[in-house]
Design a protein around this motif. Structure first.
Motif, PDB file in Angstrom:
ATOM      1  N   HIS A 472       0.851  -1.176   0.000  1.00  0.00           N
ATOM      2  CA  HIS A 472       0.000   0.000   0.000  1.00  0.00           C
ATOM      3  C   HIS A 472       0.894   1.237   0.000  1.00  0.00           C
ATOM      4  CE1 HIS A 472      -2.959   2.898   1.444  1.00  0.00           C
ATOM      5  NE2 HIS A 472      -3.912   2.020   1.128  1.00  0.00           N
ATOM      6  N   PRO A 473       0.547   2.260  -0.767  1.00  0.00           N
ATOM      7  CA  PRO A 473       1.424   3.449  -0.811  1.00  0.00           C
ATOM      8  C   PRO A 473       1.603   4.104   0.551  1.00  0.00           C
ATOM      9  CG  PRO A 473      -0.679   3.814  -1.963  1.00  0.00           C
ATOM     10  CD  PRO A 473      -0.585   2.355  -1.682  1.00  0.00           C
ATOM     11  N   ASP A 474       0.620   3.968   1.407  1.00  0.00           N
ATOM     12  CA  ASP A 474       0.700   4.574   2.736  1.00  0.00           C
ATOM     13  C   ASP A 474       1.892   4.040   3.516  1.00  0.00           C
ATOM     14  OD1 ASP A 474      -0.140   6.342   4.564  1.00  0.00           O
ATOM     15  OD2 ASP A 474      -1.740   5.091   5.415  1.00  0.00           O
ATOM     16  N   ALA A 475       2.220   2.756   3.337  1.00  0.00           N
ATOM     17  CA  ALA A 475       3.301   2.126   4.097  1.00  0.00           C
ATOM     18  C   ALA A 475       4.588   2.922   3.930  1.00  0.00           C
ATOM     19  CB  ALA A 475       3.480   0.687   3.635  1.00  0.00           C
ATOM     20  N   VAL A 507      -0.685  12.182   8.250  1.00  0.00           N
ATOM     21  CA  VAL A 507      -2.053  12.179   7.740  1.00  0.00           C
ATOM     22  C   VAL A 507      -2.009  12.010   6.224  1.00  0.00           C
ATOM     23  CG1 VAL A 507      -4.240  13.417   7.646  1.00  0.00           C
ATOM     24  CG2 VAL A 507      -2.712  13.720   9.601  1.00  0.00           C
ATOM     25  N   THR A 508      -2.530  10.903   5.777  1.00  0.00           N
ATOM     26  CA  THR A 508      -2.560  10.654   4.334  1.00  0.00           C
ATOM     27  C   THR A 508      -3.979  10.268   3.965  1.00  0.00           C
ATOM     28  OG1 THR A 508      -1.993   8.366   4.748  1.00  0.00           O
ATOM     29  CG2 THR A 508      -0.188   9.839   4.158  1.00  0.00           C
ATOM     30  N   ASP A 509      -4.315  10.444   2.733  1.00  0.00           N
ATOM     31  CA  ASP A 509      -5.651  10.074   2.316  1.00  0.00           C
ATOM     32  C   ASP A 509      -5.611   9.605   0.874  1.00  0.00           C
ATOM     33  OD1 ASP A 509      -8.266   9.699   1.890  1.00  0.00           O
ATOM     34  OD2 ASP A 509      -8.887  11.763   2.325  1.00  0.00           O
ATOM     35  N   PHE A 510      -5.737   8.265   0.727  1.00  0.00           N
ATOM     36  CA  PHE A 510      -5.691   7.726  -0.631  1.00  0.00           C
ATOM     37  C   PHE A 510      -7.073   7.287  -1.098  1.00  0.00           C
ATOM     38  CE2 PHE A 510      -1.507   7.115   1.159  1.00  0.00           C
ATOM     39  CZ  PHE A 510      -0.719   7.676   0.173  1.00  0.00           C
ATOM     40  N   SER A 511      -8.053   7.481  -0.249  1.00  0.00           N
ATOM     41  CA  SER A 511      -9.372   6.944  -0.589  1.00  0.00           C
ATOM     42  C   SER A 511     -10.096   7.828  -1.601  1.00  0.00           C
ATOM     43  CB  SER A 511     -10.220   6.806   0.676  1.00  0.00           C
ATOM     44  OG  SER A 511     -10.238   8.047   1.353  1.00  0.00           O
ATOM     45  N   GLY A 512     -10.022   9.111  -1.401  1.00  0.00           N
ATOM     46  CA  GLY A 512     -10.697  10.000  -2.327  1.00  0.00           C
ATOM     47  C   GLY A 512      -9.746  11.075  -2.823  1.00  0.00           C
ATOM     48  N   GLY A 513     -10.154  11.819  -3.783  1.00  0.00           N
ATOM     49  CA  GLY A 513      -9.256  12.831  -4.327  1.00  0.00           C
ATOM     50  C   GLY A 513      -9.592  14.232  -3.878  1.00  0.00           C
ATOM     51  N   ASP A 514     -10.579  14.312  -2.941  1.00  0.00           N
ATOM     52  CA  ASP A 514     -11.064  15.657  -2.637  1.00  0.00           C
ATOM     53  C   ASP A 514     -10.232  16.377  -1.575  1.00  0.00           C
ATOM     54  OD1 ASP A 514     -13.907  14.582  -0.630  1.00  0.00           O
ATOM     55  OD2 ASP A 514     -11.845  13.841  -0.816  1.00  0.00           O
TER      56      ASP A 514
END
Lengths: 518, 729
Positions: A472-475, A507-514
């Protein structure tokens, strides 16, 4: 407190006593007379005491092992034979052995030594024993002090003047000092006769064998009781409070606690609480018809038939599985409970806690225990499923708070591996990863172990490079963020190396693009 | 008897004391105050030269990765973590009364905490240490010295602790009994033996100076005795420049010892020994602890866990010579001795009261190891474990128990020798032992109501407010003002109808609602009397039928009045309840007679009227209540017969008869009147059942569920049985 009677059976005990009357007595006869009186007293007033009889001369012999059968003791006394010379050391060793065999080394005992005061000559004499005491190896140690707490009462069938002509008293006093548990030397005053021996043993009885009577109270309910064995005076702190404390004769119940809540507390001593009929007149319960000839036994029967608070208390404590907290003195408490023996006989017992405002940490300060009705909410719960006990200590103990110890390399390795294991399961394990990371960080900062912070930072950076393509990119973000933070902390810069500071997940957010990425 | 002749004789009294020690330790011994002085000078930044591998590759990683270089602790890190371990053990075992003052020394001294109890925990210290950080290797060594810290330690030992202050104020004019001793544990890197001597001299001089200062101060105490423990620590592979020296008295006020130890695990082992010496600790190894393997959940292996605790827990072994069973040595604590005790798999639900002669807090030697944390977690979850002592003779005995109370684990010492209290006379053989109708259940109820609960100490309220325990005693006093001990001595406490009043009247203060409930109870009793309901009156000592009903009611009212009157001092509301009772109760016979004559007619009318008007529901409620009462009393009886079972010749409980009469002989109008729930249910069940089969001829013809068999044989007697009608129980 079991008693050992140590009877001198040496030849010198057969010395006749000069008497004005017609009868001729030996010292031995006087000694037996005195002991008979003691045994009679115990049989009537102190009958639960275990007593053993030991006779000694140059050898010692256990005449009667510990028993409550005073007839047997009496019988053995009258069949006592005469032997050779006195050798006290061996006999004291004998006492030490039989007491330890029977009761272990924690049970306090009373030793009553009956002797004529001629303590032998040459080898084996007390004088010889005492003078060589300091030059011996561990295997040949003098038996005093006894390994168990013991009081030593020395009954001299001789008068003080007689003893003062030699160094006997001096030697005996030295014995008491050695024993350290206390005791007393008794001598006869005036002519050696039955009267004076009675008087001497009378003093011993007063000193050591008077029953302890008290009143047990629970509000307005009360009962006269005998507490057996007698509670002994206790010294709390030899320096701050050197005066021994004794328990009150008015034992007042404070309230009640569940057995599970008091939870096998440590106690100083245990005692039977036996209800007694102080007043032989029995109230209206007696249906009359007591015959004069059997006054005693019928009085006993009536005492049995008139209600006694102890029996009521015992019954309810047993049924409810509770103990009663009882105040023994200022800042001194004990508990009353029902105790059943192997034969299913049960009894009311009292155990004494150590004198202290807070003898049991899990109950808190005893004076702060109050009625549940004073609490805003019933601490036992409306359905009796809760308990206010045990109290929690202010600080957790080390084994309950996940402390960090790196004294052994394995401790450190385990902690690093925990981080690594969680690092490989990012982002699912983000919370645990940072928790473990912060734990390591805190310890490293406290120990001034900055090198480790750098090392772990490198480790995380390497992990980042080894991430598989499927990761996962978050890792990668979290790993390099954590590594960077550790590196900053390892500089000791107060901004990053504060102990209370925690590294928080990026704080990362890969779920949405908003939302903008950091 | 024979002791009348005392006055004529003299006896020699020995001066030695006749008492038993509760605690062998003095509260204000050396261990009350420990000043830790840790060297923070540049040379402490040096490596201890023991490398720790921290990049442990796991099996499934690719082989190409080169492990990272091992790290190495500095002398400072070693000193700090070992001192923290010392404190961890100390705080686990003595959370109070044993205090540490932590001082760090470089170009000046830094005191990291105070003697105050709230500062005494490792978290606080760790936080303060983090703020200090490792020594700065670039600082000028000339400015730095351990001496700053040592001087600060002496000054600190002069400061009075909370406990000393409290003891002094309690002892008032005997305040001098509170002594001031202390220990300085100094972790440093000394240059030579001469350097060590210089440090000792300096400490002694400072003590003398400070004692002079303290003599004129209220907030300082003179140091009576000080123990200096100097630990010289150096990197592995270097030769030591300082030699070990056992404890030696430098002056009456100062003794000193020197330990020269390599840093790292050697230092840790040394401090572990020292903490045991300084605080009278001993080690116990719990052996044979079964634990599930992580990999193979089905198998379990046995593990050992070593615990430290106060030495007193081993006293019995030490005295009996059982301390050294073969092969009982600690493998890694560095100490020579540990006592091995065997784990006994615990029984499930034991709420037993063990005879326990001591309980001592424990601290695991290796707190984070898996076996240790398995054991401590098991105990913290509320389980207790009995421990078995293998003896020299080969016999085994349960000697200890591990148990946690409120998050703290204690090693309990159980008595394993013969009891001197064995075979006592049973309580049923003594005073009051023949009485069989004690109100055991009622007293149990009273005990439940008088259970204790902890209250927080009211700050500053000392003396002005009653202590909770005194309030508990007051409550017991109120609850027992009128409390007959046996069932046959009371009527009101056998009546369910009185319960609401009896429960409320003992309260310290009543609310309006309470008064109302009490009044209702009284009215209810009046009602019962009017209806001539039977009372559970004892017929002890009476022959025949016992007292008449109106006499029963009179004695019931007397009893109730006695109960309420004992509480009349409780306030105006209590008084109103008494008023209510006296106003409503039935009168003594003469008065009653007079009234009866006047009111007879009126009364009759009233009765029939009431009977007609009274709501059905209330009546049946009374009925059920009464039934409950009966059931409960029967339960009570059962409980009692269980309690005092060891007197086979005791008489039958005397109160049986009147109760049964309650149960058995309801007034005829009752059985016709509103029925209880139980009766309704039983009837229903019976009807349903009877539909399912043809009833036995015998049962159909039965009287009171009893049918005479062989009726033709006993024709005349048969009639009598029918008339008797008392058989069915």
């Amino acid at each position: 407190m079991p008693t050992v009677v140590l009877m001198d059976a040496s030849l010198s005990m057969t010395r006749p006593v000069a008497l004005e009357g017609s009868e001729e007595f030996q010292r031995k006869n006087l000694a037996i007379h005195g002991l008979t009186m003691l045994f009679e007293h115990m049989a009537t007033n102190y009958r639960l005491e275990f007593t053993a009889l030991l006779a000694f001369s140059s050898l010692w012999e256990l005449m009667v092992p510990f028993t409550r059968d005073y007839n047997t003791l009496q019988e053995a006394l009258s069949n006592l034979e005469d032997y050779d010379k006195t050798c006290l050391e061996a006999a004291l060793q004998g006492v030490s052995n039989i007491v330890q065999q029977e009761w272990g080394s924690a049970c306090p005992c009373q030793v009553v030594l009956v002797t004529d005061g001629s303590l032998g000559i040459g080898r084996g004499s007390l004088r010889h024993s005492l003078s060589t005491m300091k030059h011996r190896g561990d295997d040949k140690k003098f038996p005093l002090p006894f390994p168990f707490p013991a009081k030593l009462y020395i009954m001299c069938i001789a008068n003080a003047e007689e003893l003062q002509s030699s160094d006997t008293l001096e030697n005996l006093e030295q014995l008491l000092t050695l024993n350290a548990g206390g005791g007393q030397i008794f001598t006869m005053e005036g002519p050696l006769c039955l009267k004076s021996v009675q008087s001497m043993f009378g003093k011993l009885i007063d000193q050591a064998y008077t029953p302890f009577h008290a009143v047990l109270r629970c509000g307005n309910l009360s009962s006269d009781v005998q507490v057996f064995p007698r509670p002994e005076p206790v010294v709390i702190d030899e320096e701050v409070e050197p005066i021994p404390r004794t328990i009150l004769t008015d034992l007042e119940i404070v309230g009640f606690i569940e057995i599970g809540d008091i939870s096998s507390p440590p106690v100083l001593s245990r005692h039977l609480v036996l209800p007694i009929a102080v007043n032989k007149e029995v109230d209206e319960m007696g249906a009359g018809g007591a015959e004069d000839t059997e006054e005693e036994s019928s009085a006993n029967q009536m005492a049995g038939k008139s209600p006694n608070f102890c029996v009521l208390l015992h019954g309810s404590l047993k049924v409810e599985g509770m103990v009663a907290l009882v105040q023994l003195g200022p800042n001194w408490y004990g508990m009353l409970y029902s105790q059943a023996d192997s034969k299913k006989k049960s009894n009311l017992m009292m155990s004494l806690f150590e004198p202290s405002p807070e003898p049991l940490p899990w109950l808190g300060k005893m004076a702060q225990l109050g009625p549940t009705s004073d609490a805003k909410e019933n601490p036992y719960g409306e359905d009796d499923t809760k308990s206010p006990f045990p109290l929690q200590p202010k600080n957790k103990r080390s084994y309950a708070q996940n402390v960090t110890v790196w004294i052994k390399p394995s401790g450190l390795q385990t902690d690093v591996q925990k981080i690594l294991r969680n690092a490989r399961k990012l982002p699912e394990k983000t919370q645990t990863f940072y928790k473990e990371l912060n734990r390591l960080r805190k310890a490293a900062l406290a120990f001034g172990f900055w090198e480790l912070l750098k090392g772990v930072a490198e480790l995380l950076e390497r992990e980042c490079t080894l991430l598989p393509d499927s990761a996962h990119p978050d890792a990668a973000f979290q790993l390099s963020h954590a590594a960077k933070q550790l590196k900053l902390a390892s500089t000791g810069d107060s901004q990053y190396a504060a102990f209370d500071h925690n590294i928080t997940p990026m704080v990362t957010d890969f779920s949405g693009g908003d939302r903008d990425r950091m | 008897m024979m002791r009348l002749h005392h006055s004529s004789l003299v006896f020699v009294q020995n001066q030695s004391e006749t008492y038993i020690y509760a605690t062998r330790m003095k509260m204000f011994s050396f261990s009350h105050k420990t000043a830790f002085v840790v060297d923070h000078c540049p040379y402490m930044a040096e490596s201890c030269r023991q490398q720790v591998e921290f990049d442990m590759l796991t099996k499934n990683r690719s082989q190409g990765v080169i492990p990272l270089a091992p790290v190495s602790k500095s002398l400072w890190t070693c000193a700090v973590e070992c001192s923290m371990e010392y404190c961890r053990i100390l705080y686990d075992i003595y959370p109070t009364h044993k205090l540490v003052n932590y001082i760090v020394s470089d170009s000046e001294f830094h005191i990291l905490n105070t003697w105050n109890q709230e500062d005494q925990n490792t978290q606080e210290l760790m936080s303060a240490l983090a703020a200090v950080g490792p020594p700065n290797p670039h600082e000028d060594p000339e400015c730095c010295s351990i001496l700053h810290g040592l001087v600060a330690a002496v000054e600190s030992l002069c400061k009075i602790t909370e406990y000393q202050h409290q003891a002094r104020s309690e002892l008032m004019d005997r305040a001098e009994r509170v002594s001031n001793r202390g220990r300085i544990v100094c972790l440093t890197n000394a240059k030579s033996d001469t350097h060590v001597r210089m440090l000792e001299d300096c400490v002694l001089e400072t003590i003398q100076e400070q004692n002079k200062l303290a003599a004129g101060s209220d907030r300082l105490m003179q140091i009576q005795q000080c123990e200096l423990v100097l630990i010289h620590t150096y990197p592995l592979g270097e030769d030591t420049l300082v030699s070990d020296r056992p404890k030696k008295e430098i002056s009456p006020v100062l003794s000193s010892e020197v330990h020269s130890v390599r840093a790292g695990r050697h230092l840790a082992a040394k401090l572990n020994i020292l903490v045991q010496q300084h605080f009278d600790l001993a080690s116990t190894t719990i052996t044979n602890i079964p634990m599930k393997e992580e990999q193979h959940a089905n198998t379990s292996a046995n593990y050992d866990v070593e615990l430290l605790h106060h030495r007193e827990a081993h006293m019995e072994f030490i005295k009996s010579g059982d301390l050294h069973p073969a092969g009982s040595t600690s493998r890694d604590s560095g100490l020579k001795e540990t006592v091995t005790l065997k784990w006994c798999t615990p029984r499930t639900n034991s709420v037993e009261l063990h005879y326990c002669t001591g309980a001592y807090r424990i601290s695991p030697v290796d707190v984070n190891s898996r076996p240790s944390s398995c054991l401590t977690n098991f105990l913290l979850n509320g389980r207790s474990v009995l421990l078995e002592q293998p003896r020299k003779s080969g016999s085994k005995v349960i000697s200890h128990m591990l148990s946690s109370h409120g998050g703290e684990i204690f090693l309990h010492v159980l008595n394993s020798t013969r009891s001197t209290l064995e075979d006592p006379p049973s309580i049923s053989e003594g005073c009051g032992g023949r009485v069989t109708d004690y109100r055991i259940t009622d007293f149990g109820e009273l005990m439940r109501e008088n259970r204790l609960t902890p209250f927080p100490e009211a700050p500053g309220a000392a003396g002005s407010v009653k202590a909770p325990s005194d309030r508990a005693k007051d409550q017991l006093e109120r609850h027992t003002r009128y409390w007959p001990m046996i069932i046959s001595q009371t009527t009101i406490f056998n009546m369910q109808a009185v319960v609401p009043l009896a429960n409320l009247i003992v309260k310290e203060s009543l609310t309006e609602d309470d008064v109302l409930t009490c009044q209702k109870t009284v009215y209810n009793l009046v009602d019962m009397e009017r209806k001539s309901d039977p009372l559970p009156v004892s017929t002890v000592g009476t022959r025949g039928k016992g007292p008449k009903r109106d006499e029963q009611y009179r004695s019931m009212w007397n009893e109730l009045e006695t109960l309420v009157r004992t509480h009349v001092g409780g306030g105006e509301r209590h008084a109103r309840v008494l008023e209510c009772v006296t106003a409503c109760r039935s009168r003594p016979p003469e008065e009653e007679e007079r009234k009866k004559r006047g009111r007879k007619r009126e009364d009759k009318e009233d009765k029939s009227e009431r009977n007609g008007k009274e709501p059905e529901a209330e009546k049946s409620w009374q009925e059920t209540e009464r039934l409950k009462g009966v059931l409960e009393r029967e339960k009570e009886e059962l409980a009692e017969s269980e309690v005092i079972k060891d007197s086979p010749d005791s008489p039958e409980p005397l109160n049986k008869k009147p109760r049964l009469s309650v149960e058995e002989a309801p007034p005829p109008e009752k059985s016709r009147g509103p029925v209880s729930l139980l009766t309704l249910w039983t009837n229903r069940v019976n009807t349903v059942n009877s539909r399912k089969h043809q009833e036995f001829a015998g049962r159909i013809n039965s009287v009171n569920n009893r049918t005479e068999l062989y009726q033709h044989l006993n024709d005349e007697n048969g009639m009598e049985t029918h008339e008797n009608g008392k058989g069915n129980r």
